[in-house]
Write an enzyme that holds these catalytic residues in place. Structure first.
Site, short mmCIF file in Angstrom:
data_model
loop_
_atom_site.label_atom_id
_atom_site.label_comp_id
_atom_site.label_asym_id
_atom_site.label_seq_id
_atom_site.Cartn_x
_atom_site.Cartn_y
_atom_site.Cartn_z
N HIS A 1 0.86 -1.18 0.00
CA HIS A 1 0.00 0.00 0.00
C HIS A 1 0.89 1.22 0.00
CE1 HIS A 1 -3.16 2.82 1.06
NE2 HIS A 1 -4.00 1.88 0.69
N ASP B 1 -7.97 -5.17 -0.07
CA ASP B 1 -8.47 -5.94 -1.21
C ASP B 1 -8.13 -7.41 -1.13
OD1 ASP B 1 -9.71 -3.85 -2.55
OD2 ASP B 1 -7.79 -3.11 -3.24
N1 CMC Z 1 4.24 -7.63 -4.98
C1 CMC Z 1 5.60 -7.64 -5.09
N2 CMC Z 1 6.39 -6.55 -4.92
C2 CMC Z 1 5.76 -5.39 -4.62
C3 CMC Z 1 4.37 -5.31 -4.48
C4 CMC Z 1 3.60 -6.48 -4.67
N3 CMC Z 1 2.26 -6.45 -4.55
N4 CMC Z 1 4.03 -4.04 -4.18
C5 CMC Z 1 5.17 -3.35 -4.15
N5 CMC Z 1 6.23 -4.16 -4.40
C6 CMC Z 1 7.66 -3.79 -4.38
C7 CMC Z 1 8.05 -2.99 -5.60
O1 CMC Z 1 8.51 -3.82 -6.65
C8 CMC Z 1 9.14 -2.11 -5.04
O2 CMC Z 1 10.30 -2.90 -4.89
P1 CMC Z 1 11.77 -2.20 -5.06
O3 CMC Z 1 11.86 -1.19 -3.98
O4 CMC Z 1 12.73 -3.33 -4.90
O5 CMC Z 1 11.79 -1.59 -6.44
C9 CMC Z 1 8.66 -1.79 -3.62
O6 CMC Z 1 7.83 -2.91 -3.26
C10 CMC Z 1 7.84 -0.50 -3.51
O7 CMC Z 1 6.80 -0.56 -4.48
P2 CMC Z 1 6.18 0.73 -5.18
O8 CMC Z 1 5.55 0.32 -6.47
O9 CMC Z 1 7.16 1.84 -5.21
O10 CMC Z 1 5.05 1.10 -4.15
P3 CMC Z 1 3.84 2.08 -4.42
O11 CMC Z 1 3.56 2.77 -3.14
O12 CMC Z 1 4.09 2.95 -5.61
O13 CMC Z 1 2.64 1.12 -4.82
C11 CMC Z 1 0.81 -0.33 -4.69
C12 CMC Z 1 1.63 0.73 -3.97
C13 CMC Z 1 -0.44 -0.63 -3.86
C14 CMC Z 1 0.35 0.20 -6.05
C15 CMC Z 1 1.68 -1.61 -4.86
O14 CMC Z 1 2.05 -2.11 -3.60
C16 CMC Z 1 0.99 -2.69 -5.68
O15 CMC Z 1 1.09 -2.67 -6.91
N6 CMC Z 1 0.24 -3.64 -5.00
C17 CMC Z 1 -0.53 -4.63 -5.71
C18 CMC Z 1 -1.86 -4.04 -6.14
C19 CMC Z 1 -2.79 -3.83 -4.98
O16 CMC Z 1 -2.99 -4.71 -4.15
N7 CMC Z 1 -3.44 -2.64 -4.95
C20 CMC Z 1 -4.47 -2.33 -3.94
C21 CMC Z 1 -4.09 -1.17 -3.07
S1 CMC Z 1 -5.17 -1.04 -1.65
C22 CMC Z 1 -6.67 -0.50 -2.27
C23 CMC Z 1 -6.67 0.96 -2.59
O17 CMC Z 1 -6.69 1.78 -1.66
O18 CMC Z 1 -6.66 1.29 -3.78
#
Ligand code: CMC
Length: 428
Positions: free
Chosen positions: A306, A363
């Site tokens: 998240h 989710d």
């Molecule tokens: N599986 C594997 N690795 C992950 C995941 C995941 N679900 N989420 C983040 N990472 C890794 C990412 O690769 C990165 O690694 P590194 O630092 O080595 O490059 C690190 O964690 C940080 O990720 P980020 O993309 O910079 O994080 P963000 O804050 O931009 O993204 C997120 C947040 C929710 C989009 C992301 O965690 C994700 O894609 N999760 C899966 C989709 C999901 O479950 N979304 C629902 C969110 S909750 C409902 C809502 O409020 O919308």
């Protein structure tokens, strides 16, 4: 004396005011930055940008706190109802009994949609994704109520709020009925909000259907847990679209489109699809965990991580408990839930996820619960939208009444070619 921050650039020092919230969060106010320095800030994904001051929702991702208008989500989920929370979010205080009853009566009286709007459903292909229908239909509502959508007219705003909250379950249920080729079921105003939603989704004219009150309550709780989450992608969309003074229906329609994406509300559908995949592949969760850790795969475990919660998502904790209770009550075992539990256990014990503070989010469990309630997978994000609607409305209303609201218009750093002469087509 209030704090200021100093910025030193090109040999000059600038004083920037620091704004402090009621929970002690601090922000450097850069409203005058460009006019005074010629500089802008660059913040990819807006992770460090406060786009507004807001009195609606407080969340602390490090401590796993979520409060609406000061009330903890745990208390609201246990003691309130979705429509009562909607009132709280939109109008700022818990309603008195009379205010609550009047609000519920008003919403109940507006559940029907115009018959002409009903006909619009016929034009969509049978297998249309219900989010496509929902977003289009909510925008279409504005065509039916164009004499009453002046955002600066409180009476227009109040009736629009009631119409939206009342009609969104009807539109959602019709979208579902369309996709399964069943006749639309009209709302039954003798039922509660969520009972009526279940009735419109699952009853058919040829058989009796009785709403299970425990399921209606579980759905009500799910809607409560999704009701607002401060300045997320879809809420920021409402504020951005609304800042141009577009009508509320149009702003909500845009928010629904933003919510649809798998990195936002669409994640609940993606979680179930992922669990299905794992199940079909023999239930080996380790393989998927390894794939998610491999940067080259581009694969992510849906339902984990998240942007804000870096400890745990309090909504996930509540849903997990409800999910267990509902499944136990229904006497149902679900192989996908077993896989979900195994996946959660593996992830929580893996340093890749711990180092990146990736925990199950709302989710991860909501999909399992929706499934237990019989809601089809491609309706999950629609349910999220119904739940999030009061939050979107509250944020829009707050923005429209704030004296310092301006049209949203971010800047950019241009990185394209410098000025060059046009090349005639024969010389390219
Ligand atoms: N599986 C594997 N690795 C992950 C995941 C995941 N679900 N989420 C983040 N990472 C890794 C990412 O690769 C990165 O690694 P590194 O630092 O080595 O490059 C690190 O964690 C940080 O990720 P980020 O993309 O910079 O994080 P963000 O804050 O931009 O993204 C997120 C947040 C929710 C989009 C992301 O965690 C994700 O894609 N999760 C899966 C989709 C999901 O479950 N979304 C629902 C969110 S909750 C409902 C809502 O409020 O919308």
């Amino acid at each position: 004396m209030s704090e200021t921050a100093q910025l030193r650039i090109n040999g000059k020092t600038y004083e920037l005011p620091v704004s402090v919230g009621t929970e002690g969060e601090q922000a450097i106010d850069i409203t005058k930055l460009r006019s005074e320095t010629g500089l802008i800030t660059l913040d990819n994904g807006y992770g460090n940008t406060g786009s507004c001051r807001s009195e609606i929702t407080f969340l602390n991702g490090e401590k796993g706190i979520l409060r609406h208008r000061g009330y903890a989500i745990e208390e609201l989920a246990g003691r309130s109802s979705f429509l009562e929370l909607a009132y709280l979010l939109i109008y700022g205080e818990l309603p008195t009994r009379d205010q609550r009853d009047e609000f519920i009566d008003d919403v109940t009286r507006h559940t029907l949609i115009h018959e002409n709007l009903r006909h619009v459903f016929q034009g969509f292909p049978l297998k249309s994704h219900p989010m496509a229908i929902l977003s289009s239909m909510v925008c279409s509502l504005s065509a039916f109520y164009q004499d009453e959508y002046n955002a600066l007219e409180p009476e227009h705003v109040d009736i629009t709020i009631r119409r939206l909250i009342a009609k969104i379950p009807t539109i959602a249920a019709f979208a579902y009925k369309k996709s399964v080729g069943q006749p639309f079921v009209y709302p039954d105003n003798s039922l509660t909000y969520t009972s009526n939603l279940l009735h419109m989704l699952f009853s058919v004219p040829c058989e009796p259907y009785e709403v299970d009150s425990a399921q209606a309550r579980a759905l009500d709780q799910l809607l409560i847990l999704h009701a607002d989450h401060e300045q997320n992608c879809s809420t920021s969309t409402v504020r951005l679209v609304g800042s141009s003074r577009a009508n509320l229906y149009a702003a909500i329609s845009a928010a629904i489109a933003a919510l649809w994406g798998p990195l936002h509300g669409g994640a609940n559908q993606a979680v179930l699809e992922m669990l299905h995949d794992i199940h079909r592949g023999g239930g080996n969760t380790d393989q998927y965990v390894e794939k998610a850790k491999d940067k080259d795969s581009g694969y992510r475990l849906m339902g984990f991580g998240h942007r804000v919660y870096k400890n745990f998502d309090p909504r996930a904790t509540i849903i997990k408990k409800t999910c267990d209770e509902v499944l136990r009550k229904l006497g149902r075992t679900d192989p996908l839930l077993d896989i979900a539990r195994k996946l959660e256990e593996t992830v929580l014990g893996d340093s890749y996820f711990a180092d990146r503070q990736l925990y199950p989010n709302v989710d991860f469990y909501s999909g399992i619960l929706y499934r237990a309630l019989g809601i089809p997978t491609d309706m999950f994000t629609v349910m999220f939208a119904i739940g999030r609607l009061p939050g979107w409305i509250a944020q829009w209303r707050e923005m429209m009444t704030a004296p310092d609201t301006r049209i949203g218009r971010p800047r950019q750093i241009y990185t394209g070619p410098a000025a060059r002469a046009f090349v005639p087509i024969d010389e390219r």
